[in-house]
Motif scaffolding. Structure first.
Motif, PDB file in Angstrom:
ATOM      1  N   GLN A   1     -33.951 -30.756  58.969  1.00 52.33           N
ATOM      2  CA  GLN A   1     -32.978 -31.805  59.307  1.00 52.33           C
ATOM      3  C   GLN A   1     -33.234 -33.110  58.543  1.00 52.33           C
ATOM      4  O   GLN A   1     -32.309 -33.745  58.052  1.00 52.33           O
ATOM      5  CB  GLN A   1     -33.005 -32.058  60.827  1.00 52.33           C
ATOM      6  CG  GLN A   1     -31.907 -32.985  61.307  1.00 52.33           C
ATOM      7  CD  GLN A   1     -30.513 -32.461  60.930  1.00 52.33           C
ATOM      8  OE1 GLN A   1     -30.167 -31.332  61.196  1.00 52.33           O
ATOM      9  NE2 GLN A   1     -29.715 -33.317  60.274  1.00 52.33           N
ATOM     10  N   TRP A   2     -34.484 -33.484  58.424  1.00 53.73           N
ATOM     11  CA  TRP A   2     -34.839 -34.730  57.720  1.00 53.73           C
ATOM     12  C   TRP A   2     -34.328 -34.673  56.280  1.00 53.73           C
ATOM     13  O   TRP A   2     -33.795 -35.642  55.755  1.00 53.73           O
ATOM     14  CB  TRP A   2     -36.361 -34.897  57.749  1.00 53.73           C
ATOM     15  CG  TRP A   2     -36.851 -36.212  57.244  1.00 53.73           C
ATOM     16  CD1 TRP A   2     -36.950 -37.376  57.967  1.00 53.73           C
ATOM     17  CD2 TRP A   2     -37.309 -36.520  55.918  1.00 53.73           C
ATOM     18  NE1 TRP A   2     -37.448 -38.373  57.175  1.00 53.73           N
ATOM     19  CE2 TRP A   2     -37.676 -37.885  55.908  1.00 53.73           C
ATOM     20  CE3 TRP A   2     -37.450 -35.784  54.753  1.00 53.73           C
ATOM     21  CZ2 TRP A   2     -38.176 -38.518  54.778  1.00 53.73           C
ATOM     22  CZ3 TRP A   2     -37.949 -36.415  53.618  1.00 53.73           C
ATOM     23  CH2 TRP A   2     -38.296 -37.777  53.639  1.00 53.73           C
ATOM     24  N   HIS A   3     -34.476 -33.514  55.645  1.00 53.88           N
ATOM     25  CA  HIS A   3     -34.042 -33.370  54.249  1.00 53.88           C
ATOM     26  C   HIS A   3     -32.527 -33.315  54.146  1.00 53.88           C
ATOM     27  O   HIS A   3     -31.948 -33.813  53.183  1.00 53.88           O
ATOM     28  CB  HIS A   3     -34.688 -32.124  53.627  1.00 53.88           C
ATOM     29  CG  HIS A   3     -36.170 -32.267  53.494  1.00 53.88           C
ATOM     30  ND1 HIS A   3     -36.757 -32.939  52.455  1.00 53.88           N
ATOM     31  CD2 HIS A   3     -37.177 -31.874  54.312  1.00 53.88           C
ATOM     32  CE1 HIS A   3     -38.068 -32.944  52.623  1.00 53.88           C
ATOM     33  NE2 HIS A   3     -38.342 -32.308  53.748  1.00 53.88           N
TER      34      HIS A   3
ATOM     35  N   GLY B   1     -27.733 -36.316  52.553  1.00 53.77           N
ATOM     36  CA  GLY B   1     -26.382 -36.621  53.035  1.00 53.77           C
ATOM     37  C   GLY B   1     -25.579 -35.379  53.393  1.00 53.77           C
ATOM     38  O   GLY B   1     -24.368 -35.336  53.190  1.00 53.77           O
ATOM     39  N   ILE B   2     -26.255 -34.370  53.921  1.00 55.34           N
ATOM     40  CA  ILE B   2     -25.544 -33.143  54.306  1.00 55.34           C
ATOM     41  C   ILE B   2     -25.345 -33.141  55.820  1.00 55.34           C
ATOM     42  O   ILE B   2     -26.309 -33.175  56.581  1.00 55.34           O
ATOM     43  CB  ILE B   2     -26.337 -31.892  53.856  1.00 55.34           C
ATOM     44  CG1 ILE B   2     -26.495 -31.916  52.329  1.00 55.34           C
ATOM     45  CG2 ILE B   2     -25.644 -30.621  54.317  1.00 55.34           C
ATOM     46  CD1 ILE B   2     -27.499 -30.909  51.793  1.00 55.34           C
TER      47      ILE B   2
ATOM     48  N   GLU C   1     -35.341 -17.424  51.966  1.00 53.02           N
ATOM     49  CA  GLU C   1     -36.329 -16.672  51.174  1.00 53.02           C
ATOM     50  C   GLU C   1     -36.310 -17.047  49.700  1.00 53.02           C
ATOM     51  O   GLU C   1     -37.287 -16.847  48.993  1.00 53.02           O
ATOM     52  CB  GLU C   1     -36.128 -15.170  51.339  1.00 53.02           C
ATOM     53  CG  GLU C   1     -34.811 -14.667  50.818  1.00 53.02           C
ATOM     54  CD  GLU C   1     -34.702 -13.143  50.965  1.00 53.02           C
ATOM     55  OE1 GLU C   1     -35.750 -12.483  50.872  1.00 53.02           O
ATOM     56  OE2 GLU C   1     -33.584 -12.661  51.184  1.00 53.02           O
ATOM     57  N   ARG C   2     -35.206 -17.630  49.258  1.00 52.81           N
ATOM     58  CA  ARG C   2     -35.113 -17.996  47.845  1.00 52.81           C
ATOM     59  C   ARG C   2     -35.706 -19.376  47.575  1.00 52.81           C
ATOM     60  O   ARG C   2     -35.684 -19.828  46.429  1.00 52.81           O
ATOM     61  CB  ARG C   2     -33.641 -18.023  47.414  1.00 52.81           C
ATOM     62  CG  ARG C   2     -32.851 -16.827  47.908  1.00 52.81           C
ATOM     63  CD  ARG C   2     -31.372 -17.076  47.759  1.00 52.81           C
ATOM     64  NE  ARG C   2     -30.944 -17.058  46.373  1.00 52.81           N
ATOM     65  CZ  ARG C   2     -30.560 -15.975  45.717  1.00 52.81           C
ATOM     66  NH1 ARG C   2     -30.571 -14.817  46.314  1.00 52.81           N
ATOM     67  NH2 ARG C   2     -30.169 -16.057  44.463  1.00 52.81           N
ATOM     68  N   CYS C   3     -36.167 -20.079  48.621  1.00 53.54           N
ATOM     69  CA  CYS C   3     -36.559 -21.485  48.443  1.00 53.54           C
ATOM     70  C   CYS C   3     -38.058 -21.692  48.659  1.00 53.54           C
ATOM     71  O   CYS C   3     -38.620 -21.204  49.632  1.00 53.54           O
ATOM     72  CB  CYS C   3     -35.803 -22.355  49.439  1.00 53.54           C
ATOM     73  SG  CYS C   3     -34.020 -22.231  49.233  1.00 53.54           S
ATOM     74  N   ASN C   4     -38.663 -22.459  47.783  1.00 52.05           N
ATOM     75  CA  ASN C   4     -40.084 -22.799  47.950  1.00 52.05           C
ATOM     76  C   ASN C   4     -40.271 -24.074  48.751  1.00 52.05           C
ATOM     77  O   ASN C   4     -41.350 -24.318  49.276  1.00 52.05           O
ATOM     78  CB  ASN C   4     -40.753 -22.973  46.590  1.00 52.05           C
ATOM     79  CG  ASN C   4     -41.024 -21.641  45.913  1.00 52.05           C
ATOM     80  OD1 ASN C   4     -41.104 -20.612  46.578  1.00 52.05           O
ATOM     81  ND2 ASN C   4     -41.144 -21.661  44.610  1.00 52.05           N
ATOM     82  N   THR C   5     -39.251 -24.920  48.776  1.00 49.50           N
ATOM     83  CA  THR C   5     -39.375 -26.180  49.521  1.00 49.50           C
ATOM     84  C   THR C   5     -38.120 -26.430  50.357  1.00 49.50           C
ATOM     85  O   THR C   5     -37.066 -25.849  50.097  1.00 49.50           O
ATOM     86  CB  THR C   5     -39.539 -27.400  48.580  1.00 49.50           C
ATOM     87  OG1 THR C   5     -38.297 -27.616  47.911  1.00 49.50           O
ATOM     88  CG2 THR C   5     -40.653 -27.211  47.563  1.00 49.50           C
ATOM     89  N   LEU C   6     -38.273 -27.341  51.307  1.00 49.86           N
ATOM     90  CA  LEU C   6     -37.128 -27.689  52.155  1.00 49.86           C
ATOM     91  C   LEU C   6     -36.111 -28.525  51.379  1.00 49.86           C
ATOM     92  O   LEU C   6     -34.952 -28.591  51.758  1.00 49.86           O
ATOM     93  CB  LEU C   6     -37.607 -28.441  53.400  1.00 49.86           C
ATOM     94  CG  LEU C   6     -38.533 -27.656  54.332  1.00 49.86           C
ATOM     95  CD1 LEU C   6     -38.991 -28.539  55.485  1.00 49.86           C
ATOM     96  CD2 LEU C   6     -37.844 -26.407  54.879  1.00 49.86           C
ATOM     97  N   ILE C   7     -36.559 -29.143  50.297  1.00 50.46           N
ATOM     98  CA  ILE C   7     -35.619 -29.890  49.449  1.00 50.46           C
ATOM     99  C   ILE C   7     -34.641 -28.886  48.826  1.00 50.46           C
ATOM    100  O   ILE C   7     -33.429 -29.077  48.849  1.00 50.46           O
ATOM    101  CB  ILE C   7     -36.360 -30.681  48.343  1.00 50.46           C
ATOM    102  CG1 ILE C   7     -37.215 -31.774  48.980  1.00 50.46           C
ATOM    103  CG2 ILE C   7     -35.381 -31.258  47.327  1.00 50.46           C
ATOM    104  CD1 ILE C   7     -37.968 -32.649  47.985  1.00 50.46           C
TER     105      ILE C   7
END
Ligand code: GLU
Length: 474
Positions: free
Chosen positions: A327-329, A334-335, A352-358
């Motif tokens: 949520q913070w990201h 701005g999503i 699964e495709r993402c290494n970071t929450l960004i």
């Protein structure tokens, strides 16, 4: 005996990964033994301590959920207690007033260094003695602890083994400065005693202080706790971990899109092991932790491994846990997820495709927000006139889907392929670019399912307009 440990940071900067690992080890040991964990802010250095740093340390501890059972205690609120004990030591002649001015001490130190001997305070040095004898009663003085001159100090470090230091190596330490402020080595002993700390887990940079502190415990008649000194953390280049290595503040890892559990798992393995296991839940860390399995040697920070763990936790954690930190990201980017699918379903699909929450936040955007432009490369490759028929037919079939689910959407794509005698890629790729705006995404039927019918239809229409415009300009 109830085990009690503590984390005792000096608030002169944010909580960095070295401190966080010390805090984690201390916390884990207490939890492993069913004991208690204390947070103590060592703010006696008034010049270098700041409220900002205190807040940052607490924020970091809270983010990592290293919850404390007692505290935060503040040393600045305990000056009366330190002074009371200093007075007692003075009365027992276990401490004494030192009037020797700084200039004389500096002079003696320089002499000692020039003579190749280890600089140390020597009350019997003629210059120091003369300065003390000459002092008037109202002259400023520091208070020094009378360190034993005979024998040695021995302790069994839980990590480093038996350590023995001869008292002849130790000089008479200042326990209260001439400005009246008690010093670290004294306060830490009084606190650990008063707070009934049984195990002191801290960085190796304090190992030289330990024999001095043990002598103070003895002078106070206090029980000596067990010590465990953790080796340092090095950067991936082998140098001591510093700001130069990028993100060293714990909160920077939050900003960079790491889950706290991934960082904790990373930190616990950085210098501690349990067989060859790499992934530890909080419960497992607590269950398996022991001070004696902490490594003696320094550990090198490895960002690739941290990323790998982060991906693991994004992929395998309860989506509600991931959502809490995502949520913070989402806010940062701005999503707004109030209109659209349940974010937990998006996490299950895209995570699964993402290494970071960004990355995960960025990949969530098209589920909630329409876009004005398609990714230029993807559009150039896939939104071409040859795709027009496939997209038009797909749009008609999508509009006609009555029971909106992934299987039905899968069937739509299969039907378009069959009717137009096209391969999967010739239909799937233009459709992917149309509905996501980009060339990469999870399975397009599952993506469309979450985006929802109205948006999917509108976006295919937008792609058809784009192709028409492209044709007109050709
Ligand atoms: N306040 C000290 C520091 O931040 C730690 C003292 C201790 O753990 O004994 O380095």
């Amino acid at each position: 005996m109830t085990v009690k440990t503590r984390f005792a940071p000096s608030p002169t900067g944010f909580l960095h990964v070295g401190g966080a690992r010390t805090a984690l080890y201390s916390w884990l040991f207490a939890k492993n033994r069913g004991g208690e964990f204390v947070l103590r802010i060592e703010d006696t250095d008034l010049e270098r301590s700041t409220q900002e740093a205190i807040d940052a340390i607490i924020e970091g501890m809270e983010w990592l959920e290293l919850n404390w059972d007692e505290g935060p205690y503040y040393q600045t609120k305990r000056f009366d207690r330190y002074n009371q004990l200093i007075d007692e030591l003075l009365a027992q002649d276990k401490a004494y007033k030192c009037y020797c001015p700084k200039e004389v001490l500096d002079e003696v130190r320089e002499e000692q260094m020039a003579a190749g001997v280890k600089p140390r305070y020597d009350a019997n040095h003629p210059k120091i003695k003369a300065a003390n004898d000459a002092a008037t009663a109202d002259a400023p003085f520091a208070i020094r602890f009378r360190n034993p001159t005979e024998g040695s100090v021995v302790f069994d470090d839980q990590i480093r083994g038996r350590i023995e230091i001869s008292n002849s190596e130790l000089d008479d330490l200042i326990i209260r400065r001439s400005d009246g402020a008690p010093t670290y080595n004294f306060c830490v002993v009084v606190d650990d005693w008063d707070m009934e700390i049984t195990h002191v887990v801290r960085g190796e940079d304090h190992i030289n202080n330990t024999p001095r502190q043990i002598n103070i415990y003895h002078a106070l008649g206090a029980p000596v706790p067990t010590f465990a000194h953790c080796a340092m953390i090095l950067g991936d280049d082998g140098a001591k971990l510093s700001k130069r290595h990028g993100a060293v503040s714990v909160m920077q890892y939050r900003d960079d899109g790491y889950l706290p559990q991934a960082l904790l798992n990373y930190l616990v393995r950085l210098g501690w092991s349990h067989g060859d296991q790499e992934i530890f839940s909080r419960e497992e860390m607590i269950e398996f932790f022991s001070l004696t399995s902490i490594s003696k040697s320094a550990s090198a920070f490895n960002t690739d491994k941290l990323l790998w763990l982060n991906n693991h936790y994004i992929k395998n954690s309860d989506p509600a846990y991931v959502a809490k930190y995502l949520q913070w990201h989402l806010d940062q980017q701005g999503i707004d997820i109030t209109q659209g699918p349940d974010i937990k379903d998006v996490i299950k699909l895209v995570g699964e495709r993402c290494n970071t929450l960004i990355e995960l936040a960025a990949q969530s955007r098209y589920f909630y927000h329409d876009f004005d432009a398609f990714d230029a490369d993807a559009a150039k490759k896939h939104l071409r006139p040859v795709a027009k028929d496939a997209l038009a037919l797909a749009k008609a079939k999508v509009e006609a889907v009555a029971d909106w689910n992934t299987e039905a959407l899968h069937q739509v794509i299969a039907d378009v392929c069959a009717e137009l005698e096209l391969g999967m890629g010739k239909v799937g790729m233009p459709l992917r670019v149309a509905v996501t705006g980009q060339g990469q995404s999870p399975s397009v039927d599952a993506v469309m399912m979450l985006i929802g019918k109205d948006r999917v239809v509108a976006r295919i229409g937008q792609a058809l307009d784009f192709i028409a415009e492209r044709e007109a300009n050709a």
